[in-house]
Motif scaffolding. Structure first.
Motif, PDB file in Angstrom:
ATOM      1  N   ALA A 198      43.939  25.850  46.663  1.00 50.27           N
ATOM      2  CA  ALA A 198      45.351  25.469  46.663  1.00 50.27           C
ATOM      3  C   ALA A 198      45.762  24.681  45.420  1.00 50.27           C
ATOM      4  N   GLY A 199      44.887  23.801  44.947  1.00 49.64           N
ATOM      5  CA  GLY A 199      45.218  22.952  43.804  1.00 49.64           C
ATOM      6  C   GLY A 199      45.434  23.724  42.518  1.00 49.64           C
ATOM      7  N   LYS A 200      44.952  24.950  42.446  1.00 45.52           N
ATOM      8  CA  LYS A 200      45.046  25.726  41.201  1.00 45.52           C
ATOM      9  C   LYS A 200      46.082  26.853  41.280  1.00 45.52           C
ATOM     10  N   LEU A 201      46.831  26.902  42.385  1.00 47.53           N
ATOM     11  CA  LEU A 201      47.732  28.038  42.584  1.00 47.53           C
ATOM     12  C   LEU A 201      48.978  28.006  41.689  1.00 47.53           C
ATOM     13  N   HIS A 202      49.153  26.915  40.936  1.00 48.31           N
ATOM     14  CA  HIS A 202      50.271  26.849  39.997  1.00 48.31           C
ATOM     15  C   HIS A 202      49.824  27.103  38.563  1.00 48.31           C
ATOM     16  N   ASP A 203      48.533  27.415  38.409  1.00 46.10           N
ATOM     17  CA  ASP A 203      47.965  27.537  37.059  1.00 46.10           C
ATOM     18  C   ASP A 203      47.782  29.017  36.685  1.00 46.10           C
ATOM     19  N   TYR A 204      48.775  29.552  35.989  1.00 41.86           N
ATOM     20  CA  TYR A 204      48.799  30.978  35.618  1.00 41.86           C
ATOM     21  C   TYR A 204      47.528  31.367  34.865  1.00 41.86           C
ATOM     22  N   ASP A 205      47.219  30.625  33.811  1.00 41.96           N
ATOM     23  CA  ASP A 205      46.084  30.994  32.960  1.00 41.96           C
ATOM     24  C   ASP A 205      44.750  30.915  33.702  1.00 41.96           C
ATOM     25  N   PHE A 206      44.623  29.912  34.543  1.00 43.79           N
ATOM     26  CA  PHE A 206      43.389  29.732  35.314  1.00 43.79           C
ATOM     27  C   PHE A 206      43.142  30.938  36.238  1.00 43.79           C
ATOM     28  N   ILE A 207      44.202  31.328  36.957  1.00 44.31           N
ATOM     29  CA  ILE A 207      44.078  32.444  37.906  1.00 44.31           C
ATOM     30  C   ILE A 207      43.728  33.738  37.158  1.00 44.31           C
ATOM     31  N   LEU A 208      44.498  33.980  36.071  1.00 38.10           N
ATOM     32  CA  LEU A 208      44.293  35.231  35.333  1.00 38.10           C
ATOM     33  C   LEU A 208      42.891  35.284  34.725  1.00 38.10           C
ATOM     34  N   LYS A 209      42.470  34.161  34.152  1.00 35.83           N
ATOM     35  CA  LYS A 209      41.157  34.126  33.504  1.00 35.83           C
ATOM     36  C   LYS A 209      40.043  34.458  34.515  1.00 35.83           C
ATOM     37  N   HIS A 210      40.129  33.862  35.704  1.00 37.55           N
ATOM     38  CA  HIS A 210      39.088  34.120  36.700  1.00 37.55           C
ATOM     39  C   HIS A 210      39.083  35.571  37.171  1.00 37.55           C
ATOM     40  N   ALA A 211      40.289  36.152  37.251  1.00 34.94           N
ATOM     41  CA  ALA A 211      40.356  37.549  37.682  1.00 34.94           C
ATOM     42  C   ALA A 211      39.772  38.466  36.609  1.00 34.94           C
ATOM     43  N   VAL A 212      40.151  38.208  35.352  1.00 33.44           N
ATOM     44  CA  VAL A 212      39.696  39.063  34.252  1.00 33.44           C
ATOM     45  C   VAL A 212      38.180  38.958  34.083  1.00 33.44           C
ATOM     46  N   VAL A 213      37.678  37.735  34.094  1.00 38.77           N
ATOM     47  CA  VAL A 213      36.229  37.538  33.953  1.00 38.77           C
ATOM     48  C   VAL A 213      35.499  38.141  35.163  1.00 38.77           C
ATOM     49  N   GLY A 214      36.090  37.934  36.336  1.00 41.93           N
ATOM     50  CA  GLY A 214      35.474  38.442  37.565  1.00 41.93           C
ATOM     51  C   GLY A 214      35.326  39.953  37.586  1.00 41.93           C
ATOM     52  N   ALA A 215      36.230  40.647  36.853  1.00 40.21           N
ATOM     53  CA  ALA A 215      36.201  42.110  36.876  1.00 40.21           C
ATOM     54  C   ALA A 215      34.860  42.665  36.413  1.00 40.21           C
ATOM     55  N   SER A 216      34.227  41.988  35.447  1.00 43.49           N
ATOM     56  CA  SER A 216      32.991  42.546  34.891  1.00 43.49           C
ATOM     57  C   SER A 216      31.831  42.481  35.890  1.00 43.49           C
ATOM     58  N   THR A 217      31.903  41.556  36.844  1.00 43.95           N
ATOM     59  CA  THR A 217      30.816  41.494  37.822  1.00 43.95           C
ATOM     60  C   THR A 217      31.228  42.050  39.175  1.00 43.95           C
ATOM     61  N   SER A 218      32.511  41.811  39.555  1.00 42.85           N
ATOM     62  CA  SER A 218      32.870  42.178  40.922  1.00 42.85           C
ATOM     63  C   SER A 218      33.659  43.483  41.021  1.00 42.85           C
ATOM     64  N   LEU A 219      33.914  44.143  39.884  1.00 40.80           N
ATOM     65  CA  LEU A 219      34.604  45.431  39.975  1.00 40.80           C
ATOM     66  C   LEU A 219      34.197  46.313  38.793  1.00 40.80           C
ATOM     67  N   SER A 220      32.916  46.658  38.754  1.00 36.75           N
ATOM     68  CA  SER A 220      32.430  47.408  37.602  1.00 36.75           C
ATOM     69  C   SER A 220      31.840  48.758  37.993  1.00 36.75           C
ATOM     70  N   ARG A 221      31.787  49.038  39.293  1.00 38.66           N
ATOM     71  CA  ARG A 221      31.163  50.297  39.710  1.00 38.66           C
ATOM     72  C   ARG A 221      32.063  51.111  40.629  1.00 38.66           C
ATOM     73  N   GLY A 222      31.849  52.411  40.607  1.00 42.29           N
ATOM     74  CA  GLY A 222      32.659  53.323  41.423  1.00 42.29           C
ATOM     75  C   GLY A 222      32.338  53.171  42.901  1.00 42.29           C
ATOM     76  N   ILE A 223      33.258  53.656  43.731  1.00 42.56           N
ATOM     77  CA  ILE A 223      33.128  53.520  45.187  1.00 42.56           C
ATOM     78  C   ILE A 223      31.882  54.251  45.703  1.00 42.56           C
ATOM     79  N   LYS A 224      31.394  55.218  44.953  1.00 38.82           N
ATOM     80  CA  LYS A 224      30.197  55.937  45.406  1.00 38.82           C
ATOM     81  C   LYS A 224      28.979  54.997  45.501  1.00 38.82           C
ATOM     82  N   ASP A 225      29.006  53.915  44.703  1.00 45.61           N
ATOM     83  CA  ASP A 225      27.902  52.954  44.745  1.00 45.61           C
ATOM     84  C   ASP A 225      28.202  51.732  45.602  1.00 45.61           C
ATOM     85  N   THR A 226      29.483  51.508  45.908  1.00 52.09           N
ATOM     86  CA  THR A 226      29.854  50.215  46.504  1.00 52.09           C
ATOM     87  C   THR A 226      30.433  50.327  47.912  1.00 52.09           C
TER      88      THR A 226
END
Ligand SMILES: [Zn+2]
Length: 555
Positions: free
Chosen positions: A193-221
């Protein structure tokens, strides 16, 4: 108003592409329709480098342009849009030979060695798009709503597992916090909740997260994604804005044409949530080629009016559904792939003509160029424009052109876009139209489907800016025009009049209700009336009506 509806459309010229498919851009005397479906196929004629542009009016040299040789072999092009004399230097083989030409302004980016290697090992399949489900898990979703969403997601996951095994499927949830779950194979990132007003913080975590949490096709996941869906629990408030931002950040790391489906039943009440924020999010999504769709439930209020900015900027859909219809809507969103991103359309008219009923900020060159931004387009994106002769006092100012001698007028669509391979292109489509003075003759051939679609787009465009009374008047005026002389109409035209009425029926009723409501509540000057989700959603969809929806609702 009476002036505006005098002339009628006529059967549009059609151009066949090499594929044999009919090219779907349509022109008629009063209403002009451009269909982005043309971007589905490469134009038969491809040129490298920049098109040749008129120095005075931005018209582009085309198949109809005449090049004269003067004096010492100097080539001169008298612009057919504005009569300006342009000195050009062009080889005969460079002159366009057909009315649809693609110019490649910037080649697709060269792949790095690492990318090539990766493509080799994965067979190039890692380039498929990402789909991110952005799910409201606030308390109000508990019970049947969340269950319906979960069931719909499971079905979509199964469908993509079978038909698009390389698509990456991820999940973001929002309640009192935002959780970037991705495909469920990595640790969940929690934005509290404390970070929900921080645009850059949210975006950065999503973008960085993509490389680990969304890097493979549904056939593997698939097993992990299914598990994440099953684990969703509803509780707490609605941090919709931050959730949407995180989902877009995640999807934006996938290939252009990736999509976010936001599913919610309430207005955002935590974290980032104001008009400027949604414009910023829309711009980011546009730049990444992400389309954002919103699904809400009938009987709830989510302030669609405010969040629609993001859908509008990325050309996404907004639906209000019953629990029962949820599944088919998800399916529709994903059925039409994005054809191009960062799409900017310019429509160019002859200097004796001008656009009408368009916003001033979209017009330039004495109202002969209309510019429109689309973000992403799919084959269903159809846009209509209206134009008219300039008033006589304006025409008299235009020297060198004898309007009484003109037989034909040129029209040009210039579609700037980024193709899915990353190349930047412009498709230039030029048509010429005979000037006819025989109005009855034109009416016989009028394409009532184009007139009807245009009428609904124009009318709901006014309603979306709060001009409900004017919107109703426009709808009525078009109805009158089409049915003025029913004895003269063909069966096909009569059928399209019925289509028009069934398509505009509900929209017209909502406009009427809203107009009555607004007139009963005196507004402060300059203040917009509160608009319900039912009205916002209906007007948004009506302003985007296209041939595919037109025919669907008439069946
Ligand atoms: Zn010109």
């Amino acid at each position: 108003m009476q002036q505006q509806y005098q002339a009628y459309g006529q059967q549009p010229p059609q151009v066949s592409l090499a594929t044999g498919e009919k090219f779907r851009q349509k022109v008629d005397t009063n209403v002009f329709q451009v269909s982005m479906a043309c971007l589905k196929d490469q134009a038969t004629e491809i040129a490298t480098g920049d098109p040749i542009t008129c120095s005075a009016c931005s018209g582009i040299l085309n198949v109809y342009s005449e090049i004269k040789v003067e004096g010492d072999a100097q080539q001169v092009w008298i612009c057919e849009f504005c009569n300006t004399r342009n000195v050009v230097n062009i080889e005969p083989e460079e002159k366009p030979k057909t009315d649809a030409v693609s110019y490649i302004l910037e080649a697709a980016p060269v792949k790095s060695e690492a990318e090539k290697k990766e493509e080799k090992t994965t067979g190039g399949v890692n380039k498929d798009i990402s789909i991110v489900f952005c799910v409201d898990v606030s308390g109000s979703m508990a019970g049947s709503r969340l269950q319906a969403v979960q069931q719909t997601m499971r079905n979509q996951i199964k469908d993509m597992y079978e038909n698009h095994p390389d698509r990456k499927i991820g999940i973001v949830t929002f309640t009192d916090d935002v959780r970037i779950i991705g495909d469920g194979t990595a640790a969940v990132t929690i934005i509290d909740a404390g970070k929900l007003h921080d645009y850059d913080f949210i975006l950065k975590h999503a973008v960085v997260g993509a490389s680990t949490s969304l890097s493979r096709g549904i056939k593997d996941t698939r097993a992990k994604v299914d598990q994440a869906v099953n684990n969703l629990r509803a509780t707490g408030s609605t941090a919709l804005g931050p959730g949407m931002l995180a989902a877009i950040g995640l999807a934006g790391e996938g290939s252009p044409g990736s999509q976010v489906i936001v599913c919610t039943d309430g207005a955002s009440n935590m974290g980032l949530n104001d008009p400027a924020f949604y414009s910023r999010v829309g711009e980011y999504a546009q730049g990444k080629g992400v389309t954002v769709h919103i699904v809400t439930f009938q009987g709830t209020e989510c302030n669609i009016d405010m969040i629609s900015t993001v859908c509008q900027m990325t050309n996404g859909e907004i639906e209000r559904v019953s629990l029962h219809d949820l599944a088919s809507n998800f399916k529709d969103f994903l059925a039409k792939p994005v054809l191009a991103t960062l799409v900017k359309l310019k429509v160019k008219l002859h200097s004796g003509l001008e656009f009408r009923n368009e916003m001033v900020q979209n017009l330039s060159m004495q109202n002969t160029i209309l510019s429109k931004d689309f973000g992403n387009v799919n084959e269903d994106t159809d846009v209509c424009f209206e134009y008219q002769m300039k008033p006589l006092r304006e025409l008299l100012k235009i020297k060198d052109i004898d309007f009484s001698k003109l037989q034909q007028l040129p029209f040009q669509a210039q579609i700037h876009y980024t193709a899915l391979d990353g190349s930047k292109q412009v498709r230039v489509i030029t048509n010429r139209l005979d000037i006819s003075t025989d109005k009855e003759d034109l009416k016989k051939d009028a394409d009532f489907q184009i007139l009807g679609i245009n009428a609904i787009q124009q009318s709901s465009k006014l309603a979306r800016v709060g001009e409900f009374k004017q919107a109703q008047a426009v709808a009525k005026a078009w109805d009158k025009v089409m049915t003025r002389d029913t004895a003269q109409l063909s069966c096909n035209q009569m059928a399209e009049v019925q289509n028009f009425r069934s398509n505009i029926g509900q929209t017209y009723n909502l406009m009427h209700q809203q107009q009555v409501m607004t007139s009963q509540q005196p507004q402060q000057y300059g203040q917009r009336a509160q608009v319900s989700d039912a009205v916002s959603q209906n007007m948004y969809q009506a302003a985007r009506i296209n041939k595919s929806k037109w025919t669907k609702s008439s069946k």
